[in-house]
Design an enzyme around this catalytic site. Structure first.
Site: not given
Ligand code: NAD
Ligand code: DAU
Length: 378
Positions: A137, A184, A188, A315
Protein backbone atom coordinates in the site's frame (compact mmCIF):
# COMPACT_ATOMS: atom_id res chain seq x y z
CA UNK A 1 25.26 -20.07 21.81
CA UNK A 2 21.65 -20.12 20.54
CA UNK A 3 20.59 -17.29 18.25
CA UNK A 4 17.89 -15.10 19.81
CA UNK A 5 15.35 -13.78 17.36
CA UNK A 6 12.63 -11.31 18.32
CA UNK A 7 9.45 -11.48 16.24
CA UNK A 8 7.29 -8.43 16.95
CA UNK A 9 3.53 -8.70 16.45
CA UNK A 10 3.78 -12.47 16.79
CA UNK A 11 0.31 -12.75 18.35
CA UNK A 12 -1.32 -11.19 15.27
CA UNK A 13 -2.39 -12.74 11.99
CA UNK A 14 0.81 -12.97 9.92
CA UNK A 15 3.10 -12.84 12.95
CA UNK A 16 1.57 -15.99 14.43
CA UNK A 17 2.29 -17.91 11.22
CA UNK A 18 5.87 -16.64 11.21
CA UNK A 19 6.36 -17.59 14.88
CA UNK A 20 4.93 -21.07 14.29
CA UNK A 21 7.18 -21.64 11.27
CA UNK A 22 10.34 -20.47 13.07
CA UNK A 23 9.64 -22.32 16.34
CA UNK A 24 9.01 -25.60 14.51
CA UNK A 25 11.76 -25.25 11.92
CA UNK A 26 14.57 -23.85 14.04
CA UNK A 27 14.86 -25.62 17.42
CA UNK A 28 18.38 -24.14 17.57
CA UNK A 29 16.99 -20.56 17.87
CA UNK A 30 15.37 -18.83 20.82
CA UNK A 31 12.20 -17.32 19.39
CA UNK A 32 10.85 -14.39 21.36
CA UNK A 33 7.34 -13.30 20.46
CA UNK A 34 7.06 -9.64 21.47
CA UNK A 35 3.53 -8.28 21.38
CA UNK A 36 1.48 -5.66 23.19
CA UNK A 37 -1.68 -7.76 22.71
CA UNK A 38 -3.85 -5.00 21.31
CA UNK A 39 -7.34 -5.99 20.18
CA UNK A 40 -5.61 -7.69 17.20
CA UNK A 41 -3.19 -9.80 19.25
CA UNK A 42 -4.38 -13.21 20.37
CA UNK A 43 -2.18 -15.76 22.13
CA UNK A 44 -4.61 -18.54 21.35
CA UNK A 45 -3.30 -18.26 17.77
CA UNK A 46 -0.18 -20.00 19.09
CA UNK A 47 -1.55 -22.70 21.40
CA UNK A 48 0.28 -25.42 19.45
CA UNK A 49 3.75 -23.94 20.08
CA UNK A 50 3.38 -22.15 23.42
CA UNK A 51 5.06 -24.95 25.41
CA UNK A 52 7.99 -25.51 23.07
CA UNK A 53 11.37 -24.99 24.79
CA UNK A 54 12.60 -22.54 22.11
CA UNK A 55 9.54 -20.24 22.41
CA UNK A 56 8.90 -17.35 24.76
CA UNK A 57 6.21 -14.67 24.88
CA UNK A 58 6.96 -11.16 26.15
CA UNK A 59 4.15 -8.63 26.52
CA UNK A 60 5.62 -5.30 25.50
CA UNK A 61 4.74 -2.14 23.59
CA UNK A 62 7.21 -1.48 20.77
CA UNK A 63 7.13 2.20 21.77
CA UNK A 64 8.65 1.31 25.17
CA UNK A 65 12.28 2.03 24.35
CA UNK A 66 13.76 1.21 27.78
CA UNK A 67 11.99 -2.12 28.10
CA UNK A 68 13.02 -3.17 24.60
CA UNK A 69 16.64 -2.13 25.12
CA UNK A 70 16.71 -4.17 28.35
CA UNK A 71 15.26 -7.16 26.48
CA UNK A 72 17.90 -6.86 23.76
CA UNK A 73 20.63 -6.99 26.42
CA UNK A 74 19.07 -9.74 28.50
CA UNK A 75 18.33 -12.05 25.56
CA UNK A 76 21.40 -11.06 23.50
CA UNK A 77 19.16 -10.52 20.50
CA UNK A 78 20.80 -11.03 17.11
CA UNK A 79 17.82 -10.71 14.79
CA UNK A 80 14.55 -8.80 14.69
CA UNK A 81 11.62 -9.60 12.41
CA UNK A 82 9.29 -6.67 12.81
CA UNK A 83 5.59 -7.21 12.12
CA UNK A 84 3.92 -5.34 15.00
CA UNK A 85 1.72 -2.60 13.63
CA UNK A 86 -1.72 -1.13 13.53
CA UNK A 87 -2.85 -2.79 10.32
CA UNK A 88 -6.45 -1.92 9.44
CA UNK A 89 -7.04 0.88 6.92
CA UNK A 90 -10.57 1.70 8.15
CA UNK A 91 -9.30 2.20 11.72
CA UNK A 92 -6.53 4.47 10.42
CA UNK A 93 -9.13 6.71 8.78
CA UNK A 94 -10.88 7.12 12.15
CA UNK A 95 -7.76 7.37 14.33
CA UNK A 96 -4.57 8.30 12.45
CA UNK A 97 -2.59 9.21 15.58
CA UNK A 98 -2.52 5.65 16.90
CA UNK A 99 -1.07 4.58 13.55
CA UNK A 100 1.64 7.25 13.61
CA UNK A 101 2.54 6.29 17.19
CA UNK A 102 2.81 2.54 16.72
CA UNK A 103 3.93 2.27 13.12
CA UNK A 104 6.33 5.21 12.90
CA UNK A 105 7.48 5.93 16.47
CA UNK A 106 7.33 2.26 17.51
CA UNK A 107 9.54 1.23 14.60
CA UNK A 108 11.95 4.08 15.32
CA UNK A 109 12.13 3.03 18.96
CA UNK A 110 13.06 -0.56 17.99
CA UNK A 111 15.68 0.69 15.52
CA UNK A 112 17.31 3.01 18.04
CA UNK A 113 17.40 0.37 20.79
CA UNK A 114 18.86 -2.20 18.37
CA UNK A 115 21.45 0.31 17.19
CA UNK A 116 22.60 1.18 20.71
CA UNK A 117 22.79 -2.45 21.79
CA UNK A 118 24.47 -3.84 18.66
CA UNK A 119 26.96 -0.96 18.48
CA UNK A 120 27.94 -1.66 22.10
CA UNK A 121 29.13 -5.20 21.19
CA UNK A 122 32.71 -5.95 20.07
CA UNK A 123 31.48 -7.49 16.81
CA UNK A 124 28.91 -4.69 16.34
CA UNK A 125 26.55 -5.38 13.39
CA UNK A 126 28.21 -8.62 12.30
CA UNK A 127 25.69 -11.48 12.19
CA UNK A 128 22.81 -9.12 13.01
CA UNK A 129 19.66 -8.39 11.02
CA UNK A 130 16.72 -6.00 11.32
CA UNK A 131 13.97 -7.20 8.97
CA UNK A 132 10.98 -4.91 8.55
CA UNK A 133 7.70 -6.24 7.14
CA UNK A 134 5.84 -3.68 5.08
CA UNK A 135 2.99 -3.50 2.62
CA UNK A 136 2.32 -2.84 -1.06
CA UNK A 137 0.00 0.00 0.00
CA UNK A 138 2.98 2.34 0.38
CA UNK A 139 3.23 2.44 -3.43
CA UNK A 140 -0.24 4.01 -3.73
CA UNK A 141 -2.79 2.75 -6.25
CA UNK A 142 -2.58 1.46 -9.81
CA UNK A 143 -4.91 2.25 -12.66
CA UNK A 144 -7.23 -0.31 -14.17
CA UNK A 145 -6.11 -0.23 -17.77
CA UNK A 146 -6.93 -3.75 -18.92
CA UNK A 147 -8.56 -3.66 -22.36
CA UNK A 148 -12.29 -4.45 -22.30
CA UNK A 149 -13.11 -8.09 -22.90
CA UNK A 150 -9.73 -9.45 -21.88
CA UNK A 151 -10.13 -11.71 -18.88
CA UNK A 152 -7.44 -11.94 -16.21
CA UNK A 153 -6.07 -15.34 -15.19
CA UNK A 154 -8.62 -15.79 -12.42
CA UNK A 155 -8.21 -19.42 -11.65
CA UNK A 156 -4.48 -19.56 -11.12
CA UNK A 157 -1.91 -18.36 -8.72
CA UNK A 158 -0.08 -17.37 -11.86
CA UNK A 159 3.63 -17.65 -12.32
CA UNK A 160 5.54 -14.49 -13.17
CA UNK A 161 5.47 -15.22 -16.91
CA UNK A 162 1.69 -15.53 -16.96
CA UNK A 163 0.65 -12.44 -15.09
CA UNK A 164 0.36 -9.90 -17.89
CA UNK A 165 -3.39 -10.26 -18.32
CA UNK A 166 -4.15 -8.73 -14.99
CA UNK A 167 -6.43 -5.73 -14.35
CA UNK A 168 -3.88 -3.27 -15.64
CA UNK A 169 -0.60 -3.00 -17.42
CA UNK A 170 1.35 -1.59 -14.48
CA UNK A 171 2.63 -3.35 -11.37
CA UNK A 172 4.28 -2.30 -8.16
CA UNK A 173 8.02 -2.92 -8.50
CA UNK A 174 10.71 -2.54 -5.84
CA UNK A 175 11.64 0.69 -7.67
CA UNK A 176 8.12 2.16 -7.70
CA UNK A 177 8.02 5.57 -6.03
CA UNK A 178 6.22 5.72 -2.69
CA UNK A 179 2.82 7.42 -2.90
CA UNK A 180 0.73 6.35 0.11
CA UNK A 181 -2.87 7.55 0.35
CA UNK A 182 -4.35 6.33 3.64
CA UNK A 183 -3.11 7.21 7.13
CA UNK A 184 -2.23 3.50 7.47
CA UNK A 185 -0.07 3.39 4.34
CA UNK A 186 1.44 6.80 5.16
CA UNK A 187 2.50 5.47 8.56
CA UNK A 188 3.94 2.29 7.02
CA UNK A 189 5.82 4.41 4.46
CA UNK A 190 7.24 6.50 7.32
CA UNK A 191 8.44 3.38 9.10
CA UNK A 192 10.03 2.01 5.89
CA UNK A 193 11.94 5.28 5.41
CA UNK A 194 13.28 5.12 8.97
CA UNK A 195 14.46 1.53 8.49
CA UNK A 196 16.33 2.43 5.29
CA UNK A 197 17.73 5.58 6.94
CA UNK A 198 19.23 3.43 9.72
CA UNK A 199 21.05 1.40 7.11
CA UNK A 200 22.22 4.39 5.09
CA UNK A 201 23.25 6.48 8.11
CA UNK A 202 24.55 3.97 10.66
CA UNK A 203 25.19 0.88 8.55
CA UNK A 204 22.54 -1.20 10.32
CA UNK A 205 21.92 -4.46 8.41
CA UNK A 206 18.30 -3.94 7.42
CA UNK A 207 15.92 -5.53 4.91
CA UNK A 208 12.43 -4.35 3.92
CA UNK A 209 9.74 -6.39 2.19
CA UNK A 210 6.46 -5.14 0.75
CA UNK A 211 3.70 -7.73 0.51
CA UNK A 212 0.23 -7.79 -1.01
CA UNK A 213 -3.03 -8.74 0.77
CA UNK A 214 -2.73 -11.89 2.85
CA UNK A 215 -5.54 -14.35 3.55
CA UNK A 216 -5.69 -17.49 5.69
CA UNK A 217 -6.39 -18.75 9.23
CA UNK A 218 -6.19 -16.46 12.30
CA UNK A 219 -6.94 -13.17 10.54
CA UNK A 220 -8.89 -10.75 12.71
CA UNK A 221 -12.51 -10.68 11.45
CA UNK A 222 -12.55 -6.99 10.66
CA UNK A 223 -10.67 -7.69 7.40
CA UNK A 224 -12.67 -8.54 4.28
CA UNK A 225 -12.36 -12.34 4.03
CA UNK A 226 -12.84 -13.45 7.67
CA UNK A 227 -15.47 -10.74 8.24
CA UNK A 228 -17.50 -12.00 5.32
CA UNK A 229 -17.14 -15.69 6.28
CA UNK A 230 -18.32 -14.81 9.79
CA UNK A 231 -21.25 -12.78 8.48
CA UNK A 232 -22.30 -15.48 6.03
CA UNK A 233 -22.39 -18.12 8.75
CA UNK A 234 -24.49 -15.74 10.91
CA UNK A 235 -26.69 -14.64 7.97
CA UNK A 236 -25.63 -11.01 8.41
CA UNK A 237 -25.28 -8.40 5.61
CA UNK A 238 -21.99 -8.31 3.67
CA UNK A 239 -20.96 -4.64 3.39
CA UNK A 240 -19.34 -4.15 -0.03
CA UNK A 241 -17.63 -0.76 -0.27
CA UNK A 242 -18.58 1.31 -3.33
CA UNK A 243 -19.30 -0.85 -6.35
CA UNK A 244 -17.00 -3.69 -5.31
CA UNK A 245 -14.77 -2.91 -8.31
CA UNK A 246 -11.52 -2.40 -6.40
CA UNK A 247 -8.78 -4.92 -7.10
CA UNK A 248 -6.54 -6.60 -4.54
CA UNK A 249 -3.73 -9.12 -5.07
CA UNK A 250 -4.17 -12.05 -2.64
CA UNK A 251 -1.48 -14.30 -1.15
CA UNK A 252 -1.94 -17.25 1.22
CA UNK A 253 -0.44 -16.27 4.57
CA UNK A 254 1.77 -19.37 4.90
CA UNK A 255 3.40 -18.46 1.57
CA UNK A 256 4.19 -15.03 3.02
CA UNK A 257 5.68 -16.68 6.12
CA UNK A 258 7.86 -18.92 3.92
CA UNK A 259 9.05 -15.86 2.01
CA UNK A 260 9.92 -14.13 5.29
CA UNK A 261 11.94 -17.16 6.41
CA UNK A 262 13.83 -17.26 3.11
CA UNK A 263 14.53 -13.53 3.03
CA UNK A 264 15.55 -13.39 6.69
CA UNK A 265 18.18 -16.06 6.02
CA UNK A 266 19.19 -15.44 2.41
CA UNK A 267 18.08 -11.91 1.49
CA UNK A 268 20.70 -9.27 0.75
CA UNK A 269 21.25 -6.53 3.31
CA UNK A 270 19.75 -3.14 2.38
CA UNK A 271 17.58 -4.72 -0.32
CA UNK A 272 13.84 -4.49 -0.82
CA UNK A 273 11.81 -7.49 -1.99
CA UNK A 274 8.21 -7.41 -3.18
CA UNK A 275 6.11 -10.42 -2.16
CA UNK A 276 2.89 -11.33 -3.98
CA UNK A 277 1.11 -14.14 -5.75
CA UNK A 278 0.18 -12.56 -9.11
CA UNK A 279 -3.39 -13.19 -8.06
CA UNK A 280 -5.62 -10.17 -8.67
CA UNK A 281 -9.30 -10.18 -7.84
CA UNK A 282 -12.04 -7.59 -8.04
CA UNK A 283 -13.63 -7.48 -4.58
CA UNK A 284 -17.07 -8.42 -5.87
CA UNK A 285 -15.76 -11.48 -7.73
CA UNK A 286 -13.78 -12.60 -4.71
CA UNK A 287 -16.82 -12.11 -2.47
CA UNK A 288 -18.94 -14.32 -4.76
CA UNK A 289 -16.33 -17.10 -4.49
CA UNK A 290 -16.34 -16.72 -0.68
CA UNK A 291 -20.15 -16.96 -0.57
CA UNK A 292 -20.29 -19.95 -2.92
CA UNK A 293 -17.59 -21.86 -1.04
CA UNK A 294 -18.95 -21.04 2.42
CA UNK A 295 -22.47 -22.11 1.42
CA UNK A 296 -21.08 -25.34 -0.01
CA UNK A 297 -19.11 -26.12 3.16
CA UNK A 298 -22.09 -25.27 5.39
CA UNK A 299 -24.30 -27.59 3.35
CA UNK A 300 -26.54 -24.70 2.28
CA UNK A 301 -28.17 -24.40 -1.14
CA UNK A 302 -25.92 -23.08 -3.92
CA UNK A 303 -25.76 -19.27 -3.82
CA UNK A 304 -28.25 -19.18 -0.91
CA UNK A 305 -26.44 -16.23 0.65
CA UNK A 306 -25.80 -14.07 -2.42
CA UNK A 307 -28.64 -11.83 -1.22
CA UNK A 308 -26.54 -10.84 1.82
CA UNK A 309 -24.41 -8.64 -0.49
CA UNK A 310 -25.10 -5.05 0.53
CA UNK A 311 -23.45 -2.15 -1.27
CA UNK A 312 -22.45 0.53 1.23
CA UNK A 313 -20.70 3.93 1.16
CA UNK A 314 -17.18 3.61 -0.17
CA UNK A 315 -14.07 3.78 2.01
CA UNK A 316 -12.57 7.31 1.94
CA UNK A 317 -9.65 7.49 -0.48
CA UNK A 318 -10.23 3.84 -1.48
CA UNK A 319 -7.23 2.67 -3.56
CA UNK A 320 -8.40 1.26 -6.91
CA UNK A 321 -5.90 -1.51 -7.57
CA UNK A 322 -2.89 -3.17 -5.99
CA UNK A 323 -0.72 -5.58 -7.99
CA UNK A 324 2.69 -6.74 -6.88
CA UNK A 325 5.48 -7.86 -9.17
CA UNK A 326 7.47 -10.41 -7.16
CA UNK A 327 9.78 -11.48 -9.99
CA UNK A 328 12.89 -10.36 -8.11
CA UNK A 329 12.12 -12.64 -5.15
CA UNK A 330 11.23 -15.52 -7.46
CA UNK A 331 14.36 -15.17 -9.58
CA UNK A 332 16.95 -14.25 -6.94
CA UNK A 333 15.80 -16.44 -4.06
CA UNK A 334 13.68 -19.07 -5.82
CA UNK A 335 10.47 -18.41 -3.84
CA UNK A 336 7.07 -19.09 -5.30
CA UNK A 337 3.55 -19.35 -3.94
CA UNK A 338 2.63 -22.94 -3.10
CA UNK A 339 -1.15 -22.85 -3.47
CA UNK A 340 -3.65 -22.26 -6.23
CA UNK A 341 -6.08 -19.61 -5.07
CA UNK A 342 -9.16 -21.85 -5.13
CA UNK A 343 -7.38 -24.36 -2.91
CA UNK A 344 -6.20 -21.66 -0.50
CA UNK A 345 -9.56 -19.97 -0.14
CA UNK A 346 -11.38 -23.27 0.49
CA UNK A 347 -8.76 -24.27 3.05
CA UNK A 348 -9.18 -20.87 4.72
CA UNK A 349 -12.99 -20.97 4.84
CA UNK A 350 -12.90 -24.53 6.15
CA UNK A 351 -10.55 -23.39 8.93
CA UNK A 352 -12.89 -20.58 10.07
CA UNK A 353 -15.89 -22.92 10.02
CA UNK A 354 -13.96 -25.55 12.00
CA UNK A 355 -12.84 -22.88 14.48
CA UNK A 356 -16.09 -21.06 15.21
CA UNK A 357 -15.18 -20.77 18.89
CA UNK A 358 -12.10 -18.74 17.93
CA UNK A 359 -14.31 -16.43 15.87
CA UNK A 360 -16.94 -16.18 18.61
CA UNK A 361 -14.38 -15.37 21.32
CA UNK A 362 -12.95 -12.53 19.30
CA UNK A 363 -16.21 -11.08 18.12
CA UNK A 364 -17.93 -11.27 21.51
CA UNK A 365 -15.14 -9.38 23.25
CA UNK A 366 -14.60 -12.27 25.70
CA UNK A 367 -11.09 -12.75 24.45
CA UNK A 368 -10.09 -9.19 25.19
CA UNK A 369 -11.43 -9.27 28.76
CA UNK A 370 -9.74 -12.60 29.38
CA UNK A 371 -6.31 -11.42 28.32
CA UNK A 372 -6.66 -8.13 30.16
CA UNK A 373 -7.28 -9.92 33.45
CA UNK A 374 -4.57 -12.46 32.69
CA UNK A 375 -1.86 -9.88 32.08
CA UNK A 376 -2.82 -6.90 34.24
CA UNK A 377 -0.40 -7.82 37.05
CA UNK A 378 2.63 -8.57 34.90
P1 NAD B 1 -2.49 -7.76 12.84
O1 NAD B 1 -3.24 -6.50 13.08
O2 NAD B 1 -3.23 -9.04 12.70
O3 NAD B 1 -1.42 -7.98 14.00
C1 NAD B 1 -0.64 -6.94 14.50
C2 NAD B 1 0.00 -7.43 15.79
O4 NAD B 1 0.82 -6.34 16.29
C3 NAD B 1 -1.00 -7.75 16.89
O5 NAD B 1 -0.65 -8.97 17.52
C4 NAD B 1 -0.90 -6.57 17.86
O6 NAD B 1 -1.18 -6.93 19.21
C5 NAD B 1 0.57 -6.18 17.67
N1 NAD B 1 0.80 -4.77 18.04
C6 NAD B 1 0.10 -3.68 17.62
N2 NAD B 1 0.60 -2.57 18.19
C7 NAD B 1 1.65 -2.95 18.96
C8 NAD B 1 2.58 -2.27 19.78
N3 NAD B 1 2.51 -0.94 19.96
N4 NAD B 1 3.54 -2.98 20.42
C9 NAD B 1 3.62 -4.34 20.26
N5 NAD B 1 2.75 -5.04 19.52
C10 NAD B 1 1.78 -4.35 18.86
O7 NAD B 1 -1.58 -7.46 11.56
P2 NAD B 1 -1.17 -8.42 10.35
O8 NAD B 1 -2.23 -8.37 9.33
O9 NAD B 1 -0.70 -9.71 10.90
O10 NAD B 1 0.07 -7.59 9.78
C11 NAD B 1 1.38 -7.80 10.32
C12 NAD B 1 2.35 -6.88 9.59
O11 NAD B 1 2.34 -7.18 8.20
C13 NAD B 1 2.01 -5.39 9.69
O12 NAD B 1 3.20 -4.69 9.83
C14 NAD B 1 1.32 -5.08 8.38
O13 NAD B 1 1.52 -3.73 8.03
C15 NAD B 1 2.05 -6.01 7.43
N6 NAD B 1 1.29 -6.47 6.26
C16 NAD B 1 0.04 -7.01 6.40
C17 NAD B 1 -0.62 -7.50 5.29
C18 NAD B 1 -1.98 -8.14 5.39
O14 NAD B 1 -2.60 -8.44 4.36
N7 NAD B 1 -2.49 -8.41 6.56
C19 NAD B 1 -0.03 -7.41 4.03
C20 NAD B 1 1.25 -6.82 3.92
C21 NAD B 1 1.89 -6.37 5.05
O1 DAU C 1 -2.28 -4.74 0.58
C1 DAU C 1 -1.81 -5.12 1.84
C2 DAU C 1 -2.77 -4.64 2.91
O2 DAU C 1 -3.93 -5.47 2.83
C3 DAU C 1 -2.18 -4.69 4.30
O3 DAU C 1 -1.10 -3.80 4.37
C4 DAU C 1 -3.23 -4.30 5.35
O4 DAU C 1 -2.70 -4.44 6.64
C5 DAU C 1 -4.42 -5.23 5.19
O5 DAU C 1 -5.44 -4.86 6.10
C6 DAU C 1 -4.95 -5.18 3.76
O6 DAU C 1 -5.54 -3.89 3.46
P1 DAU C 1 -6.92 -3.75 2.65
O7 DAU C 1 -7.53 -2.46 3.00
O8 DAU C 1 -6.73 -4.08 1.23
O9 DAU C 1 -7.74 -4.99 3.32
P2 DAU C 1 -9.26 -5.14 3.81
O10 DAU C 1 -9.47 -6.56 4.13
O11 DAU C 1 -9.63 -4.11 4.82
O12 DAU C 1 -10.09 -4.79 2.47
C7 DAU C 1 -9.91 -5.51 1.27
C8 DAU C 1 -10.78 -4.86 0.20
O13 DAU C 1 -12.16 -5.09 0.53
C9 DAU C 1 -10.63 -3.35 0.11
O14 DAU C 1 -10.76 -2.95 -1.25
C10 DAU C 1 -11.81 -2.80 0.92
C11 DAU C 1 -12.87 -3.86 0.72
N1 DAU C 1 -13.80 -4.05 1.87
C12 DAU C 1 -13.27 -4.27 3.09
C13 DAU C 1 -14.07 -4.47 4.19
C14 DAU C 1 -13.49 -4.70 5.56
C15 DAU C 1 -15.18 -4.07 1.67
O15 DAU C 1 -15.66 -3.91 0.53
N2 DAU C 1 -15.98 -4.27 2.75
C16 DAU C 1 -15.49 -4.47 4.01
O16 DAU C 1 -16.29 -4.63 4.96
Amino acid sequence: MKKSIVITGGAGFIGSHVVRLFVNKYPEYNIINLDKLTYAGNLSNLKDVENKPNYKFVKLDICDFDAFYELMQKEKVTGIIHLAAESHVDRSIKDPFTFARTNVLGTLSLLQAAKLYWESLPEKYEGKRFYHISTDEVYGALEMTRPEGVEPPFSTTASSSEHHLAYGEEFFYETTKYNPHSPYSASKAGSDHFVRAFHDTYGMPTIVTNCSNNYGPYQFPEKLIPLFINNIRNKKPLPVYGKGENVRDWLFVEDHARAIDLIFHKGKIAETYNIGGFNEWKNIDLIKVVIKTTDKLLGRAENEDMNLITYVTDRLGHDARYAIDSTKLQKELGWEPSLQFEEGIEKTIRWYLDNQEWLDNITSGEYEKYYESMYKNR
